[in-house]
Design a protein around this motif. Structure first.
Motif, PDB file in Angstrom:
ATOM      1  N   ASP A 168       0.803  -1.220   0.000  1.00  0.00           N
ATOM      2  CA  ASP A 168       0.000   0.000   0.000  1.00  0.00           C
ATOM      3  C   ASP A 168       0.840   1.275   0.000  1.00  0.00           C
ATOM      4  N   LYS A 169       2.055   1.207   0.543  1.00  0.00           N
ATOM      5  CA  LYS A 169       2.826   2.435   0.764  1.00  0.00           C
ATOM      6  C   LYS A 169       3.608   2.934  -0.454  1.00  0.00           C
ATOM      7  N   PRO A 170       4.175   2.065  -1.289  1.00  0.00           N
ATOM      8  CA  PRO A 170       5.025   2.573  -2.377  1.00  0.00           C
ATOM      9  C   PRO A 170       4.252   3.324  -3.445  1.00  0.00           C
ATOM     10  N   ARG A 171       4.868   4.372  -3.946  1.00  0.00           N
ATOM     11  CA  ARG A 171       4.359   5.101  -5.109  1.00  0.00           C
ATOM     12  C   ARG A 171       5.557   5.583  -5.903  1.00  0.00           C
ATOM     13  N   LEU A 172       5.392   5.670  -7.206  1.00  0.00           N
ATOM     14  CA  LEU A 172       6.507   6.069  -8.065  1.00  0.00           C
ATOM     15  C   LEU A 172       6.724   7.569  -8.034  1.00  0.00           C
ATOM     16  N   SER A 173       7.980   7.950  -8.095  1.00  0.00           N
ATOM     17  CA  SER A 173       8.376   9.340  -8.301  1.00  0.00           C
ATOM     18  C   SER A 173       9.435   9.306  -9.395  1.00  0.00           C
ATOM     19  N   ILE A 174       9.101   9.826 -10.568  1.00  0.00           N
ATOM     20  CA  ILE A 174       9.889   9.546 -11.767  1.00  0.00           C
ATOM     21  C   ILE A 174      10.843  10.684 -12.106  1.00  0.00           C
ATOM     22  N   GLU A 175      12.121  10.320 -12.184  1.00  0.00           N
ATOM     23  CA  GLU A 175      13.169  11.241 -12.628  1.00  0.00           C
ATOM     24  C   GLU A 175      13.153  11.297 -14.153  1.00  0.00           C
ATOM     25  N   GLY A 226      22.372  12.469 -10.912  1.00  0.00           N
ATOM     26  CA  GLY A 226      23.176  12.125  -9.749  1.00  0.00           C
ATOM     27  C   GLY A 226      22.260  11.809  -8.585  1.00  0.00           C
ATOM     28  N   VAL A 227      22.758  11.027  -7.648  1.00  0.00           N
ATOM     29  CA  VAL A 227      21.916  10.595  -6.524  1.00  0.00           C
ATOM     30  C   VAL A 227      21.446  11.786  -5.698  1.00  0.00           C
ATOM     31  N   VAL A 228      22.381  12.686  -5.362  1.00  0.00           N
ATOM     32  CA  VAL A 228      22.015  13.841  -4.533  1.00  0.00           C
ATOM     33  C   VAL A 228      21.110  14.791  -5.311  1.00  0.00           C
ATOM     34  N   GLY A 229      21.452  15.037  -6.583  1.00  0.00           N
ATOM     35  CA  GLY A 229      20.620  15.904  -7.407  1.00  0.00           C
ATOM     36  C   GLY A 229      19.220  15.349  -7.581  1.00  0.00           C
ATOM     37  N   GLY A 230      19.123  14.052  -7.838  1.00  0.00           N
ATOM     38  CA  GLY A 230      17.813  13.431  -7.989  1.00  0.00           C
ATOM     39  C   GLY A 230      17.013  13.447  -6.706  1.00  0.00           C
ATOM     40  N   LEU A 231      17.687  13.241  -5.574  1.00  0.00           N
ATOM     41  CA  LEU A 231      17.000  13.240  -4.290  1.00  0.00           C
ATOM     42  C   LEU A 231      16.479  14.635  -3.949  1.00  0.00           C
ATOM     43  N   ALA A 232      17.295  15.667  -4.193  1.00  0.00           N
ATOM     44  CA  ALA A 232      16.849  17.038  -3.943  1.00  0.00           C
ATOM     45  C   ALA A 232      15.645  17.377  -4.818  1.00  0.00           C
ATOM     46  N   GLN A 233      15.676  16.935  -6.068  1.00  0.00           N
ATOM     47  CA  GLN A 233      14.551  17.184  -6.970  1.00  0.00           C
ATOM     48  C   GLN A 233      13.297  16.469  -6.478  1.00  0.00           C
ATOM     49  N   ILE A 247      12.531  15.645  -3.347  1.00  0.00           N
ATOM     50  CA  ILE A 247      12.027  16.329  -2.155  1.00  0.00           C
ATOM     51  C   ILE A 247      11.178  17.537  -2.556  1.00  0.00           C
ATOM     52  N   ASP A 248      11.667  18.285  -3.554  1.00  0.00           N
ATOM     53  CA  ASP A 248      10.905  19.438  -4.041  1.00  0.00           C
ATOM     54  C   ASP A 248       9.640  18.998  -4.778  1.00  0.00           C
ATOM     55  N   ARG A 249       9.782  18.004  -5.644  1.00  0.00           N
ATOM     56  CA  ARG A 249       8.663  17.549  -6.482  1.00  0.00           C
ATOM     57  C   ARG A 249       7.515  17.011  -5.648  1.00  0.00           C
ATOM     58  N   GLU A 250       7.846  16.269  -4.595  1.00  0.00           N
ATOM     59  CA  GLU A 250       6.815  15.640  -3.766  1.00  0.00           C
ATOM     60  C   GLU A 250       6.431  16.488  -2.559  1.00  0.00           C
ATOM     61  N   PRO A 262      16.493  14.180   9.705  1.00  0.00           N
ATOM     62  CA  PRO A 262      15.368  14.916  10.285  1.00  0.00           C
ATOM     63  C   PRO A 262      14.863  15.956   9.297  1.00  0.00           C
ATOM     64  N   ARG A 263      13.614  16.293   9.402  1.00  0.00           N
ATOM     65  CA  ARG A 263      13.010  17.222   8.439  1.00  0.00           C
ATOM     66  C   ARG A 263      13.768  18.544   8.364  1.00  0.00           C
ATOM     67  N   GLU A 264      14.375  18.965   9.489  1.00  0.00           N
ATOM     68  CA  GLU A 264      15.102  20.242   9.495  1.00  0.00           C
ATOM     69  C   GLU A 264      16.325  20.207   8.590  1.00  0.00           C
ATOM     70  N   ALA A 265      16.822  18.995   8.279  1.00  0.00           N
ATOM     71  CA  ALA A 265      18.028  18.882   7.457  1.00  0.00           C
ATOM     72  C   ALA A 265      17.730  18.847   5.963  1.00  0.00           C
ATOM     73  N   LEU A 266      16.479  18.673   5.570  1.00  0.00           N
ATOM     74  CA  LEU A 266      16.169  18.499   4.149  1.00  0.00           C
ATOM     75  C   LEU A 266      16.545  19.709   3.284  1.00  0.00           C
ATOM     76  N   PRO A 267      16.371  20.963   3.754  1.00  0.00           N
ATOM     77  CA  PRO A 267      16.790  22.098   2.924  1.00  0.00           C
ATOM     78  C   PRO A 267      18.286  22.112   2.627  1.00  0.00           C
ATOM     79  N   LEU A 268      19.069  21.358   3.400  1.00  0.00           N
ATOM     80  CA  LEU A 268      20.513  21.351   3.183  1.00  0.00           C
ATOM     81  C   LEU A 268      20.901  20.668   1.871  1.00  0.00           C
ATOM     82  N   PHE A 269      20.029  19.814   1.340  1.00  0.00           N
ATOM     83  CA  PHE A 269      20.324  19.234   0.019  1.00  0.00           C
ATOM     84  C   PHE A 269      20.419  20.333  -1.028  1.00  0.00           C
TER      85      PHE A 269
END
Length: 324
Positions: free
Chosen positions: A72-79, A89-96, A98-101, A182-189
């Motif tokens: 039930d939990k998984p959903r796609l997030s497409i790069e 890149g892993v970091v670039g894709g992850l930052a995108q 976080i913003d996209r979702e 932690p959520r406070e660290a997410l803007p650091l990406f």
């Protein structure tokens, strides 16, 4: 808390087996590399949504897999990439992502090709106690092997140094691709990327992060496999099978010897074969063939052949000889 499963790579080191399938779908006993992660994340009460980060090329495979599953939990997030050289890149894709979702919660990040035997719930409980960015760490016990990973320097359980794939590693404790933020660290990406830092390897981000925020290591002694090569995949299969062999009911095995850690899937046919430490995909045929430490993809036909340390692509026909 949300989770991200990183599944956007093209697994070129496992070609031809992964040329047309994500490596996360490789079988691991009765399950797959990815389903093993899904099952544990599904059972973790605090995880609300599992974002499966993949590319446009493999998105239909992941979507079909989810539609056929009970999760039930998984959903796609497409790069928005289709080839290796288009990757963010892993970091670039992850930052995108976080913003996209619009993610604004604590975040667990897992490499989708990871196989480990610690409980994710235990890792998250440790993260809660430390109240800061946390990475999972394994001691690989060999400096040469450590050169392939991010090597961690610790004072107690605090990360005080991080070297990404160093030629001369200072130790043998490595990051395994399991992170909690932690959520406070997410803007650091985004801060990290805007500073012109490397968008690819997550280890570079951890190295940058630990010099700015207290970052902690969850060390474990159990098994861990990075399923990125033929050897590491077969190591994971051997760990899962624990010396036994697994033969599907719909496979046909005649006058053949199956050694330890052999997985023969549905529709495969083995006649006068001698097989050890090998995965044989559906509808493959091995006749009069010796196979060691290899992966034989679906529909392949091998006859009168000695095969060692090889990966045979789907529907390949090799009617005799020796291949090492």
């Amino acid at each position: 808390m949300n989770a991200v499963v990183l599944a956007g790579g093209y697994a070129t080191r496992l070609w031809p087996i992964t040329r047309h399938r994500p490596k996360m779908f490789l079988p691991l006993g009765e399950t797959t590399v990815l389903d093993r992660l899904y099952a544990e994340l599904e059972a973790a009460d605090r995880i609300e949504t599992v974002y499966v980060s993949t590319n446009e090329r493999f998105a239909p495979d992941f979507q079909t897999h989810l539609e056929d599953s009970t999760y039930d939990k998984p959903r796609l997030s497409i790069e928005e990439t289709r080839e290796e050289d288009e990757k963010l890149g892993v970091v670039g894709g992850l930052a995108q992502l976080i913003d996209r979702e619009g993610i604004d919660d604590d975040l667990l990040v897992l490499a989708g090709d990871n196989v480990f035997d610690f409980a994710i719930e235990d890792f998250l409980a440790y993260f809660d106690r430390r109240e800061g960015p946390t990475i999972a760490v394994s001691d690989v016990g060999d400096r040469e092997r450590a050169t392939a990973y991010g090597v961690v320097d610790l004072e107690g359980d605090r990360v005080v140094g991080f070297a990404e794939k160093p030629d001369e590693p200072p130790g043998t404790r490595v990051s395994i691709g399991c992170y909690a933020f932690p959520r406070e660290a997410l803007p650091l990406f985004r801060t990290y990327l805007e500073g012109g830092n490397d968008p690819d390897e997550p280890g570079w981000f951890v190295s940058w992060l630990q010099s700015r925020e207290p970052t902690y290591a969850y060390s474990f002694d159990g098994a861990w496999f990075d399923v990125g090569t033929r050897k590491s995949y077969l190591d994971a299969v051997s760990w899962r099978l624990d010396g036994e062999s697994l033969v599907a009911d719909a496979a046909s095995v005649e006058r053949s010897r199956l050694g330890p850690n052999v997985h023969v899937m549905s529709g495969a046919t083995l006649v006068d074969a001698d097989v050890e430490r090998t995965v044989v995909f559906p509808d493959a045929t091995l006749e009069g063939t010796t196979v060691r430490r290899s992966v034989v993809d679906e529909g392949a036909t091998l006859g009168e052949l000695e095969l060692v340390d090889a990966m045979v692509g789907a529907y390949t026909q090799i009617p005799g000889g020796s291949l090492e």
